[in-house]
Design a protein around this motif. Structure first.
Motif, PDB file in Angstrom:
ATOM      1  N   TYR A   1      39.698 -28.508 -14.839  1.00 38.16           N
ATOM      2  CA  TYR A   1      38.665 -29.288 -15.404  1.00 38.16           C
ATOM      3  C   TYR A   1      38.772 -30.624 -14.814  1.00 38.16           C
TER       4      TYR A   1
ATOM      5  N   THR B   1      39.478 -31.993 -22.003  1.00 38.20           N
ATOM      6  CA  THR B   1      38.580 -33.096 -22.354  1.00 38.20           C
ATOM      7  C   THR B   1      39.400 -34.495 -23.119  1.00 38.20           C
TER       8      THR B   1
ATOM      9  N   MET C   1      38.767 -26.311 -22.513  1.00 38.17           N
ATOM     10  CA  MET C   1      37.825 -27.319 -21.971  1.00 38.17           C
ATOM     11  C   MET C   1      38.175 -28.464 -23.003  1.00 38.17           C
TER      12      MET C   1
END
Length: 69
Positions: free
Chosen positions: A15, A64, A60
């Motif tokens: 990511y 983040t 994720m």
């Protein structure tokens, strides 16, 4: 440690920008391995999947959080 931790760390790193992925993978993987050893001492008989379920959310979410740091 395990392929499960490697897969989780790769997913978290995926990511982020390509230039940061290798270092990020290493950081996440090392952290998982260290924390799992401590956690397993307190939770004998539990495995890596139990650890991830109890202590980590979706990759994720971790990605983040790390992006904000």
């Amino acid at each position: 440690m395990t392929d499960l931790f490697r897969a989780y760390a790769h997913q978290v790193a995926s990511y982020h920008p390509a230039a940061a992925r290798e270092d990020l993978f290493s950081e996440v993987y090392d952290e998982l391995c260290e924390e799992f050893e401590d956690w397993q001492a307190e939770n004998p008989g539990r495995d890596e999947a139990d650890f991830l379920d109890a202590n980590r959310g979706h990759p994720m979410k971790l990605a983040t959080r790390m992006a904000g740091e």
